[in-house]
Scaffold this motif. Structure first.
Motif, PDB file in Angstrom:
ATOM      1  N   GLY A 102     -19.249  17.225 -54.077  1.00 32.74           N
ATOM      2  CA  GLY A 102     -19.804  16.836 -55.377  1.00 32.74           C
ATOM      3  C   GLY A 102     -20.756  15.657 -55.277  1.00 32.74           C
ATOM      4  O   GLY A 102     -21.055  15.004 -56.274  1.00 32.74           O
ATOM      5  N   ILE A 103     -21.257  15.369 -54.065  1.00 31.61           N
ATOM      6  CA  ILE A 103     -22.156  14.206 -53.877  1.00 31.61           C
ATOM      7  C   ILE A 103     -23.611  14.687 -53.803  1.00 31.61           C
ATOM      8  O   ILE A 103     -23.941  15.608 -53.053  1.00 31.61           O
ATOM      9  N   GLU A 104     -24.484  14.025 -54.610  1.00 30.75           N
ATOM     10  CA  GLU A 104     -25.900  14.434 -54.662  1.00 30.75           C
ATOM     11  C   GLU A 104     -26.806  13.222 -54.502  1.00 30.75           C
ATOM     12  O   GLU A 104     -26.375  12.087 -54.687  1.00 30.75           O
ATOM     13  N   ASN A 105     -28.066  13.488 -54.233  1.00 38.69           N
ATOM     14  CA  ASN A 105     -29.114  12.453 -54.187  1.00 38.69           C
ATOM     15  C   ASN A 105     -28.823  11.297 -53.244  1.00 38.69           C
ATOM     16  O   ASN A 105     -29.072  10.140 -53.570  1.00 38.69           O
ATOM     17  N   VAL A 106     -28.254  11.578 -52.072  1.00 42.76           N
ATOM     18  CA  VAL A 106     -27.956  10.485 -51.135  1.00 42.76           C
ATOM     19  C   VAL A 106     -28.735  10.593 -49.824  1.00 42.76           C
ATOM     20  O   VAL A 106     -28.796   9.626 -49.074  1.00 42.76           O
ATOM     21  N   PRO A 324     -16.046  10.689 -35.433  1.00 41.99           N
ATOM     22  CA  PRO A 324     -15.027  11.634 -34.944  1.00 41.99           C
ATOM     23  C   PRO A 324     -15.644  12.901 -34.353  1.00 41.99           C
ATOM     24  O   PRO A 324     -16.836  13.166 -34.535  1.00 41.99           O
ATOM     25  N   PRO A 325     -14.817  13.703 -33.663  1.00 37.85           N
ATOM     26  CA  PRO A 325     -15.312  15.012 -33.217  1.00 37.85           C
ATOM     27  C   PRO A 325     -15.545  15.925 -34.420  1.00 37.85           C
ATOM     28  O   PRO A 325     -15.303  15.522 -35.565  1.00 37.85           O
ATOM     29  N   ARG A 326     -15.975  17.158 -34.141  1.00 39.61           N
ATOM     30  CA  ARG A 326     -16.304  18.125 -35.199  1.00 39.61           C
ATOM     31  C   ARG A 326     -15.231  18.273 -36.272  1.00 39.61           C
ATOM     32  O   ARG A 326     -15.522  18.508 -37.437  1.00 39.61           O
ATOM     33  N   SER A 327     -13.966  18.143 -35.853  1.00 37.79           N
ATOM     34  CA  SER A 327     -12.860  18.338 -36.799  1.00 37.79           C
ATOM     35  C   SER A 327     -12.786  17.236 -37.864  1.00 37.79           C
ATOM     36  O   SER A 327     -12.046  17.363 -38.837  1.00 37.79           O
ATOM     37  N   GLY A 328     -13.513  16.158 -37.694  1.00 40.07           N
ATOM     38  CA  GLY A 328     -13.554  15.093 -38.705  1.00 40.07           C
ATOM     39  C   GLY A 328     -12.316  14.208 -38.672  1.00 40.07           C
ATOM     40  O   GLY A 328     -11.604  14.153 -37.669  1.00 40.07           O
ATOM     41  N   LEU A 329     -12.069  13.504 -39.779  1.00 40.72           N
ATOM     42  CA  LEU A 329     -10.934  12.571 -39.843  1.00 40.72           C
ATOM     43  C   LEU A 329      -9.670  13.343 -40.216  1.00 40.72           C
ATOM     44  O   LEU A 329      -9.749  14.410 -40.832  1.00 40.72           O
ATOM     45  N   THR A 330      -8.519  12.749 -39.884  1.00 34.50           N
ATOM     46  CA  THR A 330      -7.254  13.366 -40.333  1.00 34.50           C
ATOM     47  C   THR A 330      -6.867  12.711 -41.659  1.00 34.50           C
ATOM     48  O   THR A 330      -7.336  11.601 -41.979  1.00 34.50           O
ATOM     49  N   ILE A 334      -7.501   8.840 -42.759  1.00 37.21           N
ATOM     50  CA  ILE A 334      -8.172   8.424 -44.007  1.00 37.21           C
ATOM     51  C   ILE A 334      -7.276   7.458 -44.776  1.00 37.21           C
ATOM     52  O   ILE A 334      -7.733   6.414 -45.256  1.00 37.21           O
ATOM     53  N   SER A 335      -5.963   7.738 -44.860  1.00 33.31           N
ATOM     54  CA  SER A 335      -5.138   6.810 -45.649  1.00 33.31           C
ATOM     55  C   SER A 335      -5.023   5.463 -44.939  1.00 33.31           C
ATOM     56  O   SER A 335      -4.973   4.416 -45.607  1.00 33.31           O
ATOM     57  N   ASP A 336      -5.034   5.455 -43.578  1.00 34.64           N
ATOM     58  CA  ASP A 336      -5.026   4.154 -42.871  1.00 34.64           C
ATOM     59  C   ASP A 336      -6.320   3.386 -43.132  1.00 34.64           C
ATOM     60  O   ASP A 336      -6.301   2.166 -43.341  1.00 34.64           O
ATOM     61  N   ILE A 337      -7.457   4.088 -43.132  1.00 33.26           N
ATOM     62  CA  ILE A 337      -8.746   3.418 -43.408  1.00 33.26           C
ATOM     63  C   ILE A 337      -8.704   2.835 -44.824  1.00 33.26           C
ATOM     64  O   ILE A 337      -9.122   1.695 -45.059  1.00 33.26           O
ATOM     65  N   LEU A 338      -8.153   3.600 -45.769  1.00 29.83           N
ATOM     66  CA  LEU A 338      -8.083   3.096 -47.155  1.00 29.83           C
ATOM     67  C   LEU A 338      -7.177   1.858 -47.241  1.00 29.83           C
ATOM     68  O   LEU A 338      -7.447   0.942 -48.002  1.00 29.83           O
ATOM     69  N   LYS A 339      -6.116   1.825 -46.410  1.00 27.98           N
ATOM     70  CA  LYS A 339      -5.233   0.637 -46.410  1.00 27.98           C
ATOM     71  C   LYS A 339      -5.954  -0.562 -45.798  1.00 27.98           C
ATOM     72  O   LYS A 339      -5.835  -1.682 -46.286  1.00 27.98           O
ATOM     73  N   ILE A 340      -6.714  -0.337 -44.739  1.00 28.33           N
ATOM     74  CA  ILE A 340      -7.471  -1.451 -44.122  1.00 28.33           C
ATOM     75  C   ILE A 340      -8.515  -1.954 -45.116  1.00 28.33           C
ATOM     76  O   ILE A 340      -8.843  -3.125 -45.174  1.00 28.33           O
ATOM     77  N   ASN A 341      -9.028  -1.033 -45.930  1.00 28.21           N
ATOM     78  CA  ASN A 341      -9.884  -1.389 -47.061  1.00 28.21           C
ATOM     79  C   ASN A 341     -11.154  -2.159 -46.666  1.00 28.21           C
ATOM     80  O   ASN A 341     -11.437  -3.235 -47.227  1.00 28.21           O
ATOM     81  N   PRO A 342     -11.937  -1.636 -45.693  1.00 30.33           N
ATOM     82  CA  PRO A 342     -13.143  -2.384 -45.279  1.00 30.33           C
ATOM     83  C   PRO A 342     -14.185  -2.422 -46.394  1.00 30.33           C
ATOM     84  O   PRO A 342     -14.203  -1.540 -47.251  1.00 30.33           O
ATOM     85  N   LYS A 343     -15.063  -3.451 -46.316  1.00 29.14           N
ATOM     86  CA  LYS A 343     -16.153  -3.550 -47.310  1.00 29.14           C
ATOM     87  C   LYS A 343     -17.150  -2.425 -47.090  1.00 29.14           C
ATOM     88  O   LYS A 343     -17.641  -1.815 -48.018  1.00 29.14           O
ATOM     89  N   LYS A 344     -17.453  -2.209 -45.800  1.00 24.64           N
ATOM     90  CA  LYS A 344     -18.422  -1.154 -45.455  1.00 24.64           C
ATOM     91  C   LYS A 344     -17.790  -0.176 -44.474  1.00 24.64           C
ATOM     92  O   LYS A 344     -17.072  -0.594 -43.549  1.00 24.64           O
ATOM     93  N   LEU A 359     -15.550  12.976 -47.271  1.00 22.00           N
ATOM     94  CA  LEU A 359     -16.179  12.128 -48.311  1.00 22.00           C
ATOM     95  C   LEU A 359     -15.507  12.372 -49.661  1.00 22.00           C
ATOM     96  O   LEU A 359     -15.350  11.446 -50.468  1.00 22.00           O
ATOM     97  N   LYS A 360     -15.095  13.610 -49.893  1.00 21.69           N
ATOM     98  CA  LYS A 360     -14.422  13.932 -51.156  1.00 21.69           C
ATOM     99  C   LYS A 360     -13.141  13.096 -51.288  1.00 21.69           C
ATOM    100  O   LYS A 360     -12.793  12.631 -52.376  1.00 21.69           O
ATOM    101  N   LEU A 361     -12.450  12.878 -50.154  1.00 21.54           N
ATOM    102  CA  LEU A 361     -11.204  12.102 -50.181  1.00 21.54           C
ATOM    103  C   LEU A 361     -11.466  10.596 -50.251  1.00 21.54           C
ATOM    104  O   LEU A 361     -10.613   9.834 -50.674  1.00 21.54           O
ATOM    105  N   LEU A 362     -12.659  10.186 -49.817  1.00 21.70           N
ATOM    106  CA  LEU A 362     -12.962   8.743 -49.793  1.00 21.70           C
ATOM    107  C   LEU A 362     -13.682   8.277 -51.051  1.00 21.70           C
ATOM    108  O   LEU A 362     -13.718   7.081 -51.354  1.00 21.70           O
TER     109      LEU A 362
END
Ligand SMILES: C[S@@+](CC[C@H](N)C(=O)[O-])C[C@H]1O[C@@H](n2cnc3c(N)ncnc32)[C@H](O)[C@@H]1O
Length: 392
Positions: A102-106, A324-330, A334-344, A359-362
């Motif tokens: 659902g992401i456009e114009n980026v 990541p490889p072709r399979s992307g993130l697990t 993703i939930s660990d990245i969200l917990k670390i909560n980086p600015k960028k 991206l849909k999950l993030l």
């Protein structure tokens, strides 16, 4: 099976012509938009068919005569004008991001490859009945080759030598040309004629000639290239891509480089961050990453050898880059990245489908600010994306 007339309406995500026959979808490799052809049906499934061109009735003005004469190799879009291949890749990522996240114009731009031929630093040749070539897509049918136009001239000299060598006992030959050259053989063969052309030869995982690792230069850094660890295949585009990652991240205190391979991105970032932590599962890649750190006198980077999904929950950082490889993130990653909560968060992806899924999950927590595409693999349907996400 019978032959049918097909008019190509569009190219699919794999660069195949797409048309309809009696209301059913048909995919035809090497048929371009607007072209009509007599097509032999080679596969007839319930929902779709696959065909092969028997005779082209008209030619698109975007059709070019490819340098490479072989059909069904990995270069699915080599008959399309290069500029059009770039447009096709951009449209493909636009469509996938819109439909699956659902992401456009980026999307900012697609960065072309400096070299559209002789760009690959690694090729994998298959050997069957003493002949070398590639396996036809999805089969073990050998397409014998004399040259590969996307491989370097040195690689082609080696292919020539191989074609004059008895290869009856060989199964697979990988050639890595990074300025210094490594050949990795599965099976058995005489290597005497190869020696003057290369710096390193492995046979069945054993070093039998020359150096353990070869060395290459990328930007300001030198890197060891090993037998097994990943390295980007197109040096010109890899450099442009790494510079974009740096540009998206500015500078700062701490950064995690997840899926760090031989430490390439980590070393590029070491100039701009106080401390960099790379996480990589492949032991050989981490060994090379540590060698690369010493080779370049870098001291503010450390590498953790392990699975990203299991090793980052205790880490802290203001910025994260993932490649990541072709399979992307697990989901766990993703939930660990969200917990670390980086600015960028910068996401480097070689598969737009898994990028869109992730991206849909993030996107509830991160704004997808922009995406730059890179033509790492000219003439193939593949495209690399670098995506900048900002914490909301
Ligand atoms: C696309 S490569 C990127 C490497 C590096 N960033 C570069 O540009 O050269 C992906 C890397 O992820 C590593 N990898 C795959 N699965 C992993 C996992 N679960 N945890 C950590 N690393 C992983 C692979 O070994 C590979 O080196």
């Amino acid at each position: 099976m019978e032959n049918v007339l097909v008019k190509c309406e569009k190219l699919d995500h794999f660069g195949r012509g797409l048309g309809h026959v009696s209301g059913k979808i048909i995919f035809v490799p090497n048929l371009l938009v607007g072209e009509e052809a007599l097509v032999k049906i080679v596969l007839d499934k319930k929902k779709y068919m696959i065909g092969e061109i028997v005779c082209l009735n008209n030619k698109s003005e975007d059709r070019i005569k490819p340098k490479c004469p072989y059909e069904n190799c990995g270069c699915a879009i080599k008959s399309l004008n290069y500029e059009k291949t770039l447009e096709l890749k951009k449209e493909k990522v636009l469509e996938i991001l819109k439909r699956y996240s659902g992401i456009e114009n980026v999307i900012q731009e697609i960065v072309p490859s400096g070299n559209i031929y002789a760009y690959r630093n690694k090729i994998t040749l298959k050997v069957k009945n003493g002949k070398i070539g590639y396996f036809k897509n999805g089969t073990n049918e050998l397409i014998e080759i004399k040259r590969c136009e996307i491989a370097s001239e040195k690689t082609n000299q080696i292919i020539k030598v191989l074609s004059q060598t008895d290869l009856c006992k060989a199964k697979e030959i990988i050639i890595k040309d990074f300025g210094e050259v490594m050949v990795i053989i599965k099976g058995d063969m005489n290597i005497d004629n190869l020696k003057p052309l290369v710096n390193s030869i492995y046979m069945n995982d054993v070093l039998i000639y020359g150096k353990e690792n070869i060395i290459t230069q990328l930007g300001d850094f030198k890197f060891y290239v090993s037998k097994d660890a990943f390295f980007q295949v197109n040096m010109d585009v890899a450099l442009k891509l790494y510079n974009k990652v740096v540009e998206y991240l500015d500078n700062g205190e701490s950064i995690l480089d997840l899926y760090s391979g031989t430490g390439t991105i980590s070393l590029f970032l070491s100039k701009y961050f106080d401390n960099v932590t790379g996480v990589e599962i492949n032991k050989e890649a981490v060994r090379c990453a540590n060698l690369n750190k010493s080779l370049n006198n870098v001291s503010n980077v450390r590498f953790i050898c392990g699975d990203v999904s299991k090793n980052i929950h205790n880490l802290k950082a203001e910025n994260i880059v993932v490649d990541p490889p072709r399979s992307g993130l697990t989901n766990g990653g993703i939930s660990d990245i969200l917990k670390i909560n980086p600015k960028k968060l910068v996401y480097v992806s070689c598969d737009p489908m898994t990028l869109a899924r992730d991206l849909k999950l993030l996107k509830d927590n991160y704004e997808v600010k922009e995406v730059t595409l890179f033509d790492m693999f000219p003439w193939t349907y593949h495209v690399e994306s670098v995506c900048l996400l900002l914490r909301k």
